[in-house]
Motif scaffolding. Structure first.
Motif, PDB file in Angstrom:
ATOM      1  N   VAL A   1       8.480  -2.490   7.154  1.00  0.00           N
ATOM      2  CA  VAL A   1       7.060  -2.298   6.872  1.00  0.00           C
ATOM      3  C   VAL A   1       6.727  -0.832   7.080  1.00  0.00           C
ATOM      4  N   ALA A   2       6.009  -0.245   6.144  1.00  0.00           N
ATOM      5  CA  ALA A   2       5.590   1.154   6.244  1.00  0.00           C
ATOM      6  C   ALA A   2       4.074   1.216   6.141  1.00  0.00           C
TER       7      ALA A   2
ATOM      8  N   VAL B   1      10.712  -3.042   0.887  1.00  0.00           N
ATOM      9  CA  VAL B   1       9.864  -2.539   1.974  1.00  0.00           C
ATOM     10  C   VAL B   1       8.415  -2.834   1.633  1.00  0.00           C
ATOM     11  N   GLU B   2       7.716  -3.462   2.571  1.00  0.00           N
ATOM     12  CA  GLU B   2       6.288  -3.737   2.410  1.00  0.00           C
ATOM     13  C   GLU B   2       5.515  -2.490   2.794  1.00  0.00           C
ATOM     14  N   VAL B   3       4.797  -1.898   1.841  1.00  0.00           N
ATOM     15  CA  VAL B   3       4.045  -0.663   2.055  1.00  0.00           C
ATOM     16  C   VAL B   3       2.563  -1.002   2.137  1.00  0.00           C
ATOM     17  N   VAL B   4       1.936  -0.567   3.203  1.00  0.00           N
ATOM     18  CA  VAL B   4       0.505  -0.796   3.427  1.00  0.00           C
ATOM     19  C   VAL B   4      -0.152   0.559   3.649  1.00  0.00           C
ATOM     20  N   ALA B   5      -1.088   0.908   2.781  1.00  0.00           N
ATOM     21  CA  ALA B   5      -1.844   2.155   2.920  1.00  0.00           C
ATOM     22  C   ALA B   5      -3.187   1.848   3.564  1.00  0.00           C
ATOM     23  N   ILE B   6      -3.511   2.575   4.630  1.00  0.00           N
ATOM     24  CA  ILE B   6      -4.788   2.400   5.324  1.00  0.00           C
ATOM     25  C   ILE B   6      -5.599   3.671   5.095  1.00  0.00           C
ATOM     26  N   VAL B   7      -6.654   3.545   4.301  1.00  0.00           N
ATOM     27  CA  VAL B   7      -7.515   4.673   3.952  1.00  0.00           C
ATOM     28  C   VAL B   7      -8.731   4.657   4.871  1.00  0.00           C
ATOM     29  N   CYS B   8      -8.946   5.734   5.604  1.00  0.00           N
ATOM     30  CA  CYS B   8     -10.056   5.833   6.556  1.00  0.00           C
ATOM     31  C   CYS B   8     -11.219   6.560   5.890  1.00  0.00           C
TER      32      CYS B   8
END
Length: 457
Positions: free
Chosen positions: A390-391, A415-422
């Motif tokens: 996980v990335a 690979v599970e890619v998760v983008a966290i936009v603040c």
């Protein structure tokens, strides 16, 4: 005959002068000369050098305690005496005598040396941003005589905590507590403690340092993330991956036997029904390796509020993974030096041994315009870190969807890619694109719900 040969040999191998070939100070002054005059010159130079060293040391000590105002008065006093008596200017003579009296009184403040026992401490070496923090200075008098009061100064970051210590009797002590501002994440240097003795006019100022400097780590704010929200992939906790393996613990399906398969995985009932050898296939199980990549590039954030939110997000995810004893790597992009010929493609890995070590490292990072953006960080991480499952890519509102898709494409397909936009100005949301999950949060409290929604999806 023998005596003459010996004399000739002695003359041939006679030891040269002791100063021949030397390059010490004496030879530089008088060369190879000897005698009373040469010894006298050397003695004069030696004495003058010793006196010069003492005078230089004395001037250095004087210059360290005399203020610019003191040097001004020290220069004006003899000038005022000369001009006042030369031209009969009584006012100037009175001013000269007044300046001389001030210099003599100021010199009295430099006489003597205090024998304190000084201790500097803080209630906690680590605090959360915004929490109250205090430092304490303790001074005791171990001598048998009374010690006169002095001014105590403690540098606190860019500020200065000042206290006036009264006179201390034998065995008495003085304690001073001072607040430490913690409005922003970072590392605040505290100390060293110094005592100051100065005259009322400010002609002289004598500082003595008593302790070493200390540091207070101000940790970013974090939020509790449920353990289930970090399990975006199937792992050894009981969830298989999408990778097919010939040897594992999670059964997937049956297939025909091919040369090289282990016989212990032959399914005999199915073999009897079909008449062909059938072997078991498994879904690969592995322990999840989380990578949390935090962008330090100022081009990924609209303001400092977004960056601080991103740091808190990275800290919350890392702390939860450490608490769950998962394999986790928290990385940030390196900055390119100012005069470098090309961009530096590298990342720095923060310590994940303990929760405190991770938050300590997060307290020291700052954003920079020359740091790698999220796309370059993903590229470097995919090449340097192996076994990623996980990335998490943590960035700000200026990161475009195109850059996020390019960043996710740097990782392998499993690979599970998760983008966290603040982005504090946006409504929290979740959207799914091929190979990428994008979470948008406005506050740190939105992280928990957004992660749960993403895991359920």
């Amino acid at each position: 005959m023998t005596r003459n040969v010996a004399a000739a040999a002695a003359t041939r191998f006679e030891t040269p002068s002791s100063s021949t070939g030397l390059t010490n100070v004496r030879t530089k002054i008088v060369g190879n000369r000897t005698g009373i005059l040469a010894d006298g010159i050397v003695a004069v130079v030696r004495i003058s050098r010793a006196l010069g060293g003492r005078v230089q040391a004395m001037l250095s000590r004087v210059s360290s305690v005399v203020t610019p105002l003191g040097w001004t008065i020290l220069a004006l006093v003899p000038l005022s005496f000369g001009l006042g008596y030369r031209f009969g200017w009584i006012e100037l003579v009175v001013a000269a005598w007044a300046g001389l009296v001030l210099l003599l009184v100021a010199a009295l403040y430099l006489i003597g040396r205090n024998a304190f026992v000084v201790e500097l401490g803080t209630a906690h070496s680590r605090v959360l941003v915004g929490e109250p923090a205090f430092g304490k200075v303790t001074i005791t008098n171990p001598t048998r005589r009374r010690i006169l009061g002095v001014t105590v100064e403690v540098p606190v970051g860019r500020a200065l905590a000042v206290a006036t210590m009264p006179s201390l009797a034998r065995g008495a002590g003085f304690v001073h507590e001072f607040p430490i501002p913690t409005p922003r994440r970072g590392v605040v240097p505290i100390g060293p403690v110094r005592t100051v003795r100065a005259d009322p006019v400010g002609l002289v100022r004598r500082e003595i340092i008593w302790t070493d400097a200390d540091e207070l780590y101000i940790h970013p704010r974090t939020i509790g993330v449920p353990s289930t929200t970090t399990g975006f992939i199937r792992d050894l906790e009981g969830n298989p991956t999408r990778q097919i393996s010939n040897s594992d613990v999670s059964f997937h399906a049956l297939r025909e036997y091919v040369p090289g398969d282990e016989r212990r995985y032959i399914h005999w009932k199915s073999t009897a029904k079909t008449g062909r050898y059938m072997v078991r296939q498994f879904e690969e199980t592995r322990r999840s390796h989380l990578v949390i990549a935090l962008s330090l590039s100022s081009f990924d954030y609209a303001n400092e509020e977004e960056f601080e939110l991103a740091v808190s997000v990275a800290g919350s995810l890392g702390v939860r993974a450490i608490r769950d004893a998962r394999a986790v790597s928290v990385v940030v992009g390196e900055r390119t030096p100012d005069f470098a010929k090309r961009k530096v493609f590298a990342v720095s890995q923060l310590s994940t041994l303990t929760r405190s070590r991770l938050l300590d490292d997060l307290s020291t990072i700052e954003w920079d315009e020359s740091a790698l953006n999220v796309r370059d960080i993903a590229r470097v991480v995919s090449e340097k870190v192996t076994g990623i499952s996980v990335a998490f890519l943590v960035c700000g509102s200026r990161t475009t969807p195109t850059e996020l898709r390019a960043a996710s494409a740097s990782f392998p397909v499993d690979v599970e890619v998760v983008a966290i936009v603040c982005d504090p100005e946006m409504v929290p949301g979740f959207r799914r694109v091929p190979g990428l999950s994008v979470l948008t949060i406005g506050y740190l409290e939105d992280l928990q719900k957004s992660l749960a929604r993403s895991a359920a999806a």
